[in-house]
Design a protein around this motif. Sequence first.
Motif, PDB file in Angstrom:
ATOM      1  N   TYR A 103      -4.796   8.812  -3.997  1.00 44.87           N
ATOM      2  CA  TYR A 103      -5.795   8.068  -4.775  1.00 44.87           C
ATOM      3  C   TYR A 103      -7.179   8.699  -4.657  1.00 44.87           C
ATOM      4  N   SER A 117      -0.785  -3.081  -1.575  1.00 48.96           N
ATOM      5  CA  SER A 117      -0.387  -2.557  -0.257  1.00 48.96           C
ATOM      6  C   SER A 117       0.924  -3.108   0.273  1.00 48.96           C
ATOM      7  N   ARG A 149       4.732  -2.351   1.223  1.00 50.56           N
ATOM      8  CA  ARG A 149       5.402  -1.102   1.582  1.00 50.56           C
ATOM      9  C   ARG A 149       6.846  -1.270   2.050  1.00 50.56           C
ATOM     10  N   CYS A 198       5.763   6.285   2.221  1.00 43.98           N
ATOM     11  CA  CYS A 198       4.308   6.368   2.035  1.00 43.98           C
ATOM     12  C   CYS A 198       3.589   5.924   3.309  1.00 43.98           C
ATOM     13  N   GLN A 199       2.646   6.746   3.776  1.00 43.66           N
ATOM     14  CA  GLN A 199       1.916   6.464   5.014  1.00 43.66           C
ATOM     15  C   GLN A 199       0.576   5.773   4.761  1.00 43.66           C
ATOM     16  N   SER A 200       0.319   5.401   3.509  1.00 42.49           N
ATOM     17  CA  SER A 200      -0.945   4.737   3.147  1.00 42.49           C
ATOM     18  C   SER A 200      -2.158   5.563   3.554  1.00 42.49           C
ATOM     19  N   CYS A 201      -2.021   6.886   3.492  1.00 43.37           N
ATOM     20  CA  CYS A 201      -3.153   7.749   3.838  1.00 43.37           C
ATOM     21  C   CYS A 201      -4.224   7.723   2.748  1.00 43.37           C
ATOM     22  N   ASN A 202      -3.811   7.330   1.538  1.00 38.17           N
ATOM     23  CA  ASN A 202      -4.710   7.146   0.393  1.00 38.17           C
ATOM     24  C   ASN A 202      -5.222   8.460  -0.194  1.00 38.17           C
ATOM     25  N   CYS A 211       1.993  13.641  -3.771  1.00 32.66           N
ATOM     26  CA  CYS A 211       1.776  13.226  -2.390  1.00 32.66           C
ATOM     27  C   CYS A 211       1.412  14.433  -1.533  1.00 32.66           C
ATOM     28  N   LYS A 242       1.513   3.648  -4.749  1.00 32.25           N
ATOM     29  CA  LYS A 242       1.567   4.867  -3.928  1.00 32.25           C
ATOM     30  C   LYS A 242       2.956   5.179  -3.372  1.00 32.25           C
TER      31      LYS A 242
END
Length: 332
Positions: A322, A270, A272, A315-319, A329, A293
């Motif tokens: 994954y 994580s 970023r 990347c907004q770490s929306c996941n 994306c 990501k």
Amino acid sequence: MKDIFDECQMGDLKLKSRIIRTGTWETETDEGGFLTPSIYDRYENMAKSGVGAIVSEIFALDHKDRFYPYSTNMNYKGFIKDYKMVTDIVHKYDVPILGQLAFFYYDDGENQKVEANDISQEGIRKLQAEVIMAAKKFSFAGFDGIQINMGNNFYLARFMNPYFNQRDDKYGGNTENRVRISSEIIKVIKSTMDMHVSCRINPWDVRKGGMASDESIAIACELEKAGADSIQLTARTISQIYDKGVKHPFLVYVDDLIDAVDIPVVLGGSLRDMATIKEVLNNSNVELVSMSKPFVAQADFLSDWKENGDGVAICQSCNNCYSKKTSTCFKY
């Protein structure tokens, strides 16, 4: 002062920066498994951006594996030709590339989902032979090495974990025995191929009776003893430690691991933005950092970071990439 774009080494591999790209899923192939042009473009954009090394998307051993539909197929007839083109593109920019092997289930010929306690020693030999053959295929396709994913909740992670492994033979019991299945694979690869072997491991397990951080360090030492060239950190879950006032959850562990082994350790999890990575590099013993990501959202974002001297991944770490098992994306 350590900088992200320092030239450095990861074992025998020369890197142009401290950033290691880690792959996850591959969903842009055609029905026969052949690579689409967008995949070649993705790898070229990453390679020319200033990345230190690239770890490929996941390759699966078996078409019946849990994640096979979202993984790269290394058994289709065009595999060597297609991925030799990928590795040639990456090498054009003097960037090393590792093939990532990960499997959740294993079919020993009698049970499609045989677990650590039930697989026979003959089944273990079959598994080891298939992993070694995968490394040979990577070698034929021009990869500089193999990353064996022994982390997250994949098969070898469970095999090494005392929560899952209660065998009473030489593949169970103490740490050395539980790691033996992987150690023997590494020894064969290192003695028969000119390949960098990277092992992806968890720092802890977050299960009662599972793997604690001291056990994880002992596992890393066994892998190093077998000949592993580098260790990369991942985790089944990292959320449980975020409430302890630590900016990066692995920093409570990583310096102890680095002190315990004499091979490079790659910090994952994580990251970023450039400022945080610089802070980690210069306030710990960490030399190498992995990102996943952010490269899905924008394959060449490191070019902007290098040019501007600062930056935050889009990347907004929306996941979603994954959780939905895709190499694209959803937002960008």
